[in-house]
Design an enzyme around this catalytic site. Structure first.
Site, PDB file in Angstrom:
ATOM      1  N   GLU A 129       0.835  -1.211   0.000  1.00 35.94           N
ATOM      2  CA  GLU A 129       0.000   0.000   0.000  1.00 35.94           C
ATOM      3  C   GLU A 129       0.865   1.255   0.000  1.00 35.94           C
ATOM      4  O   GLU A 129       0.519   2.257  -0.616  1.00 35.94           O
ATOM      5  CB  GLU A 129      -0.909   0.011   1.239  1.00 35.94           C
ATOM      6  CG  GLU A 129      -2.268  -0.623   1.027  1.00 35.94           C
ATOM      7  CD  GLU A 129      -3.186   0.230   0.163  1.00 35.94           C
ATOM      8  OE1 GLU A 129      -2.828   0.528  -0.983  1.00 35.94           O
ATOM      9  OE2 GLU A 129      -4.274   0.572   0.638  1.00 35.94           O
ATOM     10  N   THR A 182      -4.492  11.238  -4.762  1.00 35.18           N
ATOM     11  CA  THR A 182      -4.595  11.123  -3.305  1.00 35.18           C
ATOM     12  C   THR A 182      -3.836  12.271  -2.636  1.00 35.18           C
ATOM     13  O   THR A 182      -4.305  12.840  -1.646  1.00 35.18           O
ATOM     14  CB  THR A 182      -4.057   9.751  -2.836  1.00 35.18           C
ATOM     15  OG1 THR A 182      -4.741   8.751  -3.592  1.00 35.18           O
ATOM     16  CG2 THR A 182      -4.313   9.512  -1.365  1.00 35.18           C
TER      17      THR A 182
HETATM   18  P1  ADP Z   1      -7.324   3.059  -4.913  1.00 35.01           P
HETATM   19  O1  ADP Z   1      -7.769   4.031  -3.853  1.00 35.01           O
HETATM   20  O2  ADP Z   1      -8.420   2.730  -5.886  1.00 35.01           O
HETATM   21  O3  ADP Z   1      -6.626   1.861  -4.363  1.00 35.01           O
HETATM   22  P2  ADP Z   1      -4.811   4.246  -5.209  1.00 35.01           P
HETATM   23  O4  ADP Z   1      -4.624   5.627  -5.763  1.00 35.01           O
HETATM   24  O5  ADP Z   1      -4.623   3.993  -3.759  1.00 35.01           O
HETATM   25  O6  ADP Z   1      -6.240   3.786  -5.723  1.00 35.01           O
HETATM   26  O7  ADP Z   1      -3.803   3.229  -5.911  1.00 35.01           O
HETATM   27  C1  ADP Z   1      -3.633   3.186  -7.262  1.00 35.01           C
HETATM   28  C2  ADP Z   1      -2.145   3.450  -7.601  1.00 35.01           C
HETATM   29  O8  ADP Z   1      -1.347   2.301  -7.302  1.00 35.01           O
HETATM   30  C3  ADP Z   1      -1.985   3.713  -9.077  1.00 35.01           C
HETATM   31  O9  ADP Z   1      -1.006   4.727  -9.238  1.00 35.01           O
HETATM   32  C4  ADP Z   1      -1.462   2.400  -9.626  1.00 35.01           C
HETATM   33  O10 ADP Z   1      -0.679   2.556 -10.786  1.00 35.01           O
HETATM   34  C5  ADP Z   1      -0.643   1.862  -8.468  1.00 35.01           C
HETATM   35  N1  ADP Z   1      -0.559   0.377  -8.474  1.00 35.01           N
HETATM   36  C6  ADP Z   1       0.553  -0.367  -8.515  1.00 35.01           C
HETATM   37  N2  ADP Z   1       0.247  -1.691  -8.507  1.00 35.01           N
HETATM   38  C7  ADP Z   1      -1.087  -1.773  -8.479  1.00 35.01           C
HETATM   39  C8  ADP Z   1      -2.007  -2.864  -8.448  1.00 35.01           C
HETATM   40  N3  ADP Z   1      -1.601  -4.136  -8.498  1.00 35.01           N
HETATM   41  N4  ADP Z   1      -3.319  -2.588  -8.385  1.00 35.01           N
HETATM   42  C9  ADP Z   1      -3.757  -1.304  -8.351  1.00 35.01           C
HETATM   43  N5  ADP Z   1      -2.954  -0.235  -8.375  1.00 35.01           N
HETATM   44  C10 ADP Z   1      -1.623  -0.460  -8.429  1.00 35.01           C
END
Ligand code: ADP
Length: 307
Positions: A129, A182
């Site tokens: 995360e 974010t």
């Molecule tokens: P959410 O709140 O929907 O989880 P986030 O902004 O926290 O969205 O996370 C998405 C970010 O994490 C994006 O920049 C994405 O490219 C990156 N990322 C890396 N690996 C993954 C993955 N396996 N699944 C989703 N997002 C990923």
């Protein structure tokens, strides 16, 4: 022992109104599929990604980073291959990165005979995360791993409480397809909170948790309020006030931002009300150039499921 596992990793809602940064819940009708294979060749490999474009490099994909944290801690005499089928769009605000971070460690743990508890898996997943959000947090991971409603009382040391889910509680989600960074959503928040607002917020959070425990929907309705964060963040979501008004007029118990947006969630007693909220949500962006998706979901009390 099995050497391959297929799992459904659910989407999650964090920042549940007055429970900003601490309270989350697990969805049932949207999620990612993942397949984890135990192989002889040591190391970790992401072998397939479907549904959206994400990096295959272990250090650049949250599924890889969390898997690596667990792999290095345990140092098993085998390797793992990870397949990711994204059903949750990254950046939608319903725990896309958390699903991948939780799924890889959950799957590996099952294939190794469960050496770790869910709390320990959450700690590994937090490393993944952190790749997506630059800080270790567990408010989406906890509901994905434990199911139902979870409260992260403390991140360091990690302390997670499972809160009961009343029967007949449903979520409706609207996902306007706009991008909210974010970091941008964080930057809007004040550094200090007025004491009067803080008192209202923790009174509501305490009573929301109590309402969930005793299944008192009217108490849940009175408590699903956010006086600290919503006033700053609502400007990020076009038609925020209309979305909220439609949810409440349709009978929802409450409506607020999911994670840091752009998705919003409403909670309702009964599927019929949740569907009515969804019908209202479907009209919101009809006359604009913003695409949106809506869905109704039961609260998933189990978390990640083995298929
Ligand atoms: P959410 O709140 O929907 O989880 P986030 O902004 O926290 O969205 O996370 C998405 C970010 O994490 C994006 O920049 C994405 O490219 C990156 N990322 C890396 N690996 C993954 C993955 N396996 N699944 C989703 N997002 C990923």
């Amino acid at each position: 022992m099995k050497d391959k596992i297929k799992i459904f990793v659910p989407g999650t809602v964090a920042n549940v109104a007055c429970g900003f940064d601490v309270l989350g819940f697990c969805l049932d009708d949207i999620g990612d599929g993942m397949t984890i294979k135990k192989v002889e060749e040591p190391g970790l490999r992401i072998t397939k990604i479907r549904g959206c474009e994400l990096p295959f490099e272990i250090d650049k994909n949250v599924a890889g980073v969390s898997a690596k944290a667990m792999y290095e801690a345990l140092n098993p005499d085998c390797g793992f291959e990870i397949e990711i089928h994204k059903g949750i769009k990254p950046g939608s605000g319903i725990g896309s990165s958390a699903a991948s971070a939780a799924g890889s460690v959950f799957g590996m743990n099952e294939l190794l005979g469960r050496p770790y508890t869910k709390l320990e898996l959450t700690a590994f997943a937090m490393k993944g995360e952190a790749l997506a959000s630059q800080s270790e947090h567990a408010d989406n991971l906890a509901p994905a791993l434990f199911g139902g409603f979870t409260l992260v009382r403390s991140v360091h040391p990690l302390d997670i409480l499972s809160i009961p889910t009343p029967d007949d509680l449903y979520a409706t989600i609207i996902y306007p397809q706009i991008e909210i960074k974010t970091a941008e959503a964080r930057a809007l928040l004040p550094e200090k909170v007025d004491l009067k607002l803080a008192i209202a917020q923790w009174a509501n959070l305490g009573s929301l948790v109590h309402g969930l425990h005793i299944g008192d929907f009217e108490l849940i309705r009175r408590s699903l309020k956010d006086v600290v964060v919503e006033p700053y963040r609502k400007q990020l979501i076009p038609k925020y006030d209309i979305i909220k008004a439609i949810a409440l007029e349709s009978g929802a118990l409450g409506c607020s931002i999911s994670g840091s947006g752009p998705s919003m969630f409403a909670l309702s007693k009964g599927k019929a009300t949740a569907e009515k909220v969804k019908s209202g949500f479907e009209t919101i962006y009809q006359d604009s150039d913003i695409d949106s998706q809506t869905l109704v979901s039961r609260i998933n009390t189990k978390g990640i499921k083995i298929l």
